[in-house]
Scaffold this motif. Structure first.
Motif, PDB file in Angstrom:
ATOM      1  N   LEU A  87       5.457   0.619   7.531  1.00 52.23           N
ATOM      2  CA  LEU A  87       4.707  -0.632   7.396  1.00 52.23           C
ATOM      3  C   LEU A  87       3.682  -0.736   8.507  1.00 52.23           C
ATOM      4  N   ILE A  88       2.423  -0.882   8.113  1.00 53.14           N
ATOM      5  CA  ILE A  88       1.312  -1.050   9.064  1.00 53.14           C
ATOM      6  C   ILE A  88       0.781  -2.465   8.896  1.00 53.14           C
ATOM      7  N   ARG A  89       0.691  -3.214   9.996  1.00 47.83           N
ATOM      8  CA  ARG A  89       0.259  -4.611   9.918  1.00 47.83           C
ATOM      9  C   ARG A  89      -0.764  -4.941  10.995  1.00 47.83           C
ATOM     10  N   SER A  90      -1.675  -5.836  10.621  1.00 48.45           N
ATOM     11  CA  SER A  90      -2.645  -6.345  11.564  1.00 48.45           C
ATOM     12  C   SER A  90      -3.294  -7.586  10.971  1.00 48.45           C
ATOM     13  N   SER A  91      -3.293  -8.673  11.733  1.00 47.00           N
ATOM     14  CA  SER A  91      -3.904  -9.913  11.272  1.00 47.00           C
ATOM     15  C   SER A  91      -3.324 -10.314   9.917  1.00 47.00           C
ATOM     16  N   SER A  92      -4.160 -10.380   8.889  1.00 43.30           N
ATOM     17  CA  SER A  92      -3.685 -10.804   7.564  1.00 43.30           C
ATOM     18  C   SER A  92      -3.454  -9.631   6.625  1.00 43.30           C
ATOM     19  N   THR A  93      -3.513  -8.407   7.156  1.00 45.59           N
ATOM     20  CA  THR A  93      -3.405  -7.209   6.322  1.00 45.59           C
ATOM     21  C   THR A  93      -2.068  -6.506   6.538  1.00 45.59           C
ATOM     22  N   ALA A  94      -1.443  -6.091   5.454  1.00 44.16           N
ATOM     23  CA  ALA A  94      -0.212  -5.304   5.510  1.00 44.16           C
ATOM     24  C   ALA A  94      -0.353  -4.091   4.606  1.00 44.16           C
ATOM     25  N   ILE A  95       0.052  -2.931   5.116  1.00 47.49           N
ATOM     26  CA  ILE A  95       0.007  -1.687   4.346  1.00 47.49           C
ATOM     27  C   ILE A  95       1.430  -1.175   4.205  1.00 47.49           C
ATOM     28  N   ILE A  96       1.912  -1.165   2.982  1.00 43.63           N
ATOM     29  CA  ILE A  96       3.263  -0.705   2.670  1.00 43.63           C
ATOM     30  C   ILE A  96       3.178   0.741   2.201  1.00 43.63           C
ATOM     31  N   ILE A  97       3.952   1.629   2.827  1.00 42.11           N
ATOM     32  CA  ILE A  97       4.015   3.026   2.376  1.00 42.11           C
ATOM     33  C   ILE A  97       5.456   3.331   1.986  1.00 42.11           C
ATOM     34  N   GLU A  98       5.673   3.509   0.693  1.00 42.74           N
ATOM     35  CA  GLU A  98       6.993   3.884   0.193  1.00 42.74           C
ATOM     36  C   GLU A  98       7.056   5.406   0.103  1.00 42.74           C
ATOM     37  N   ASN A  99       7.941   5.998   0.875  1.00 44.93           N
ATOM     38  CA  ASN A  99       8.015   7.444   1.034  1.00 44.93           C
ATOM     39  C   ASN A  99       9.089   8.012   0.109  1.00 44.93           C
ATOM     40  N   LYS A 100       8.670   8.687  -0.943  1.00 46.82           N
ATOM     41  CA  LYS A 100       9.608   9.196  -1.937  1.00 46.82           C
ATOM     42  C   LYS A 100       9.431  10.707  -2.084  1.00 46.82           C
ATOM     43  N   ILE A 101      10.300  11.464  -1.438  1.00 43.70           N
ATOM     44  CA  ILE A 101      10.280  12.905  -1.660  1.00 43.70           C
ATOM     45  C   ILE A 101      11.240  13.242  -2.798  1.00 43.70           C
ATOM     46  N   TYR A 102      12.500  12.877  -2.636  1.00 52.92           N
ATOM     47  CA  TYR A 102      13.479  13.144  -3.684  1.00 52.92           C
ATOM     48  C   TYR A 102      14.273  11.905  -4.096  1.00 52.92           C
ATOM     49  N   ALA A 103      14.209  10.839  -3.315  1.00 51.83           N
ATOM     50  CA  ALA A 103      15.058   9.679  -3.575  1.00 51.83           C
ATOM     51  C   ALA A 103      14.716   9.012  -4.904  1.00 51.83           C
ATOM     52  N   VAL A 104      15.701   8.322  -5.443  1.00 55.19           N
ATOM     53  CA  VAL A 104      15.551   7.629  -6.720  1.00 55.19           C
ATOM     54  C   VAL A 104      14.897   6.264  -6.501  1.00 55.19           C
ATOM     55  N   ASP A 105      13.996   5.866  -7.412  1.00 54.51           N
ATOM     56  CA  ASP A 105      13.411   4.531  -7.354  1.00 54.51           C
ATOM     57  C   ASP A 105      14.493   3.470  -7.542  1.00 54.51           C
ATOM     58  N   GLN A 106      14.349   2.378  -6.795  1.00 55.30           N
ATOM     59  CA  GLN A 106      15.285   1.270  -6.929  1.00 55.30           C
ATOM     60  C   GLN A 106      14.665   0.145  -7.747  1.00 55.30           C
ATOM     61  N   GLU A 107      15.509  -0.685  -8.288  1.00 55.62           N
ATOM     62  CA  GLU A 107      15.060  -1.770  -9.159  1.00 55.62           C
ATOM     63  C   GLU A 107      14.100  -2.705  -8.445  1.00 55.62           C
ATOM     64  N   LYS A 108      12.891  -2.873  -8.988  1.00 58.67           N
ATOM     65  CA  LYS A 108      11.859  -3.767  -8.479  1.00 58.67           C
ATOM     66  C   LYS A 108      11.582  -3.547  -6.986  1.00 58.67           C
ATOM     67  N   GLN A 109      11.712  -2.311  -6.543  1.00 63.28           N
ATOM     68  CA  GLN A 109      11.580  -2.001  -5.126  1.00 63.28           C
ATOM     69  C   GLN A 109      10.197  -2.352  -4.577  1.00 63.28           C
ATOM     70  N   LEU A 110       9.151  -1.878  -5.218  1.00 65.87           N
ATOM     71  CA  LEU A 110       7.806  -2.137  -4.726  1.00 65.87           C
ATOM     72  C   LEU A 110       7.441  -3.615  -4.849  1.00 65.87           C
ATOM     73  N   GLU A 111       7.891  -4.244  -5.914  1.00 66.21           N
ATOM     74  CA  GLU A 111       7.618  -5.675  -6.075  1.00 66.21           C
ATOM     75  C   GLU A 111       8.311  -6.482  -4.981  1.00 66.21           C
ATOM     76  N   ARG A 112       9.540  -6.106  -4.639  1.00 70.69           N
ATOM     77  CA  ARG A 112      10.264  -6.814  -3.575  1.00 70.69           C
ATOM     78  C   ARG A 112       9.546  -6.679  -2.235  1.00 70.69           C
ATOM     79  N   TYR A 113       9.037  -5.474  -1.938  1.00 75.70           N
ATOM     80  CA  TYR A 113       8.332  -5.270  -0.676  1.00 75.70           C
ATOM     81  C   TYR A 113       7.042  -6.096  -0.644  1.00 75.70           C
TER      82      TYR A 113
END
Length: 375
Positions: A87-113
């Motif tokens: 997670l990269i943050r500054s002022s009003s900006t947030a950058i979410i990086i979901e790192n998926k090499i082999y892991a399974v996607d979780q339910e509504k994971q990106l929406e929750r973040y």
């Protein structure tokens, strides 16, 4: 027409440009595919302006420029903040990086973040989905983001991270320890993504393929390779299904063993077609109706037990527990979305495949016994 000379020349090129095994600290300390404890931690430190590299925001700025993002004010880079990998943050900006090499996607994971950052007051939110080859997140992970018009940018280790770290290596040229760390990490990425690093080797290979109509052979080779990948996985599911039947009884209707065309199912998985992410063999326990032992495939094989109508008892810490399911990865981890040559040879060998399948059955027996004893 493909002949022996064609492959002999490819082998000669590979032998000529093959480098001797190089020591790599990353693979010594961690598994090369450990996305959380190796890759995310390393990337966070490189991106962090106050990281141990002592280069300030130089590496972060280069990364952001590649994606046309500008940050002002104090910048923070966090690892595993509220389960967000990077997670990269500054002022009003947030950058979410979901790192998926082999892991399974979780339910509504990106929406929750996304909702997490929105609730903390960030207005400009960017979501990156980082995988080996830039694949898209599953609808399960996206939740309702697409319907809300929220974009998720897919980036890859193969291109985006590799190119960025190559530039970081140039920027760190005069710092020998850091430069070597970048070189070793980039080499690890090349191994994970099956890239040729030696450019002279690549140029010779390109020249060879353009000569004597050799390009006509590539489509044939690609088709044959895909068929091999399909065949070895189909054989794996067949032997797992037979061993599960012998040990536990008749497989359930959801199992690939009961599909009219199992090969088509595996082919759809290999080709990454929509709604083909999961393949399963499962059997209902006679002792516990509505409880199912299963072996399932996403990127890796994982096995366990789930129930339809009640919670399961807690098991040992070796197992992952999610609502009414207990599961673990197989002891030998194989990335079925990016099979290595070694994995294909392993799966195509009758003896090693039988041992692999039996190890899975032994794990299922252990889980069954633990559930029965804990009930």
């Amino acid at each position: 027409m493909i002949n022996e000379q064609f492959f002999d020349y490819l082998k000669l090129l590979r032998h000529k440009y093959a480098e001797s095994h190089q020591y790599n600290l990353f693979t010594v300390l961690r598994s090369g595919s450990d996305e959380v404890r190796l890759h995310s931690r390393f990337l966070v430190d490189v991106l962090n302006p106050i990281g141990s590299h002592n280069f300030g925001n130089l590496f972060l700025s280069d990364f952001l420029q590649r994606h046309s993002i500008e940050l002002t004010g104090n910048i923070t880079v966090d690892y595993e903040y509220k389960n967000i990998d990077i997670l990269i943050r500054s002022s009003s900006t947030a950058i979410i990086i979901e790192n998926k090499i082999y892991a399974v996607d979780q339910e509504k994971q990106l929406e929750r973040y996304y909702e997490t950052m929105l609730s903390e007051g960030y207005k400009d939110i960017h979501i990156f989905y980082l995988t080996l080859n830039g694949k898209e997140p599953s609808p399960t992970s996206m939740g309702n983001l697409e319907n809300r018009g929220i974009d998720v940018k897919c980036i890859s280790y193969q291109d985006d991270i590799h190119d960025w770290l190559t530039r970081c290596t140039e920027l760190a040229l005069r710092n020998a320890p850091l430069r070597e760390a970048f070189i070793q990490y980039t080499s690890l990425i090349s191994t994970l993504t099956n890239q040729i690093e030696n450019m002279e080797h690549l140029e010779k290979l390109k020249k060879f393929l353009l000569s004597d109509n050799n390009l006509q052979s590539i489509a044939e080779l690609n088709q044959a390779y895909e068929e091999i990948v399909i065949d070895v996985q189909l054989a794996m599911w067949d032997i797992i299904g037979k061993k599960m039947t012998d040990q536990f009884g008749v497989l359930s209707a959801n199992s690939i063993a009961h599909y009219r065309n199992p090969k088509a199912c595996v082919k759809n998985y290999v080709q990454g077609k929509r709604n083909s992410r999961f393949i399963i063999q499962e059997v209902e326990l006679k002792e516990h109706p509505s409880a199912y032992l299963f072996v399932e495939q996403d990127h890796h094989l994982y096995l366990g037990i789930y129930t339809k109508d009640k919670e399961l008892p807690n098991l040992a810490h070796d197992y992952n527990e999610e609502n009414n399911m207990v599961w673990k990865y197989t002891n030998k981890k194989i990335n079925f979305k990016n099979l290595s040559n070694e994995d294909i040879h392993f799966l195509s060998n009758t003896d090693s495949l039988d041992l692999f399948a039996q190890d899975i059955i032994d794990d299922l027996v252990n889980i069954k016994n633990m559930i029965i004893n804990a009930s």
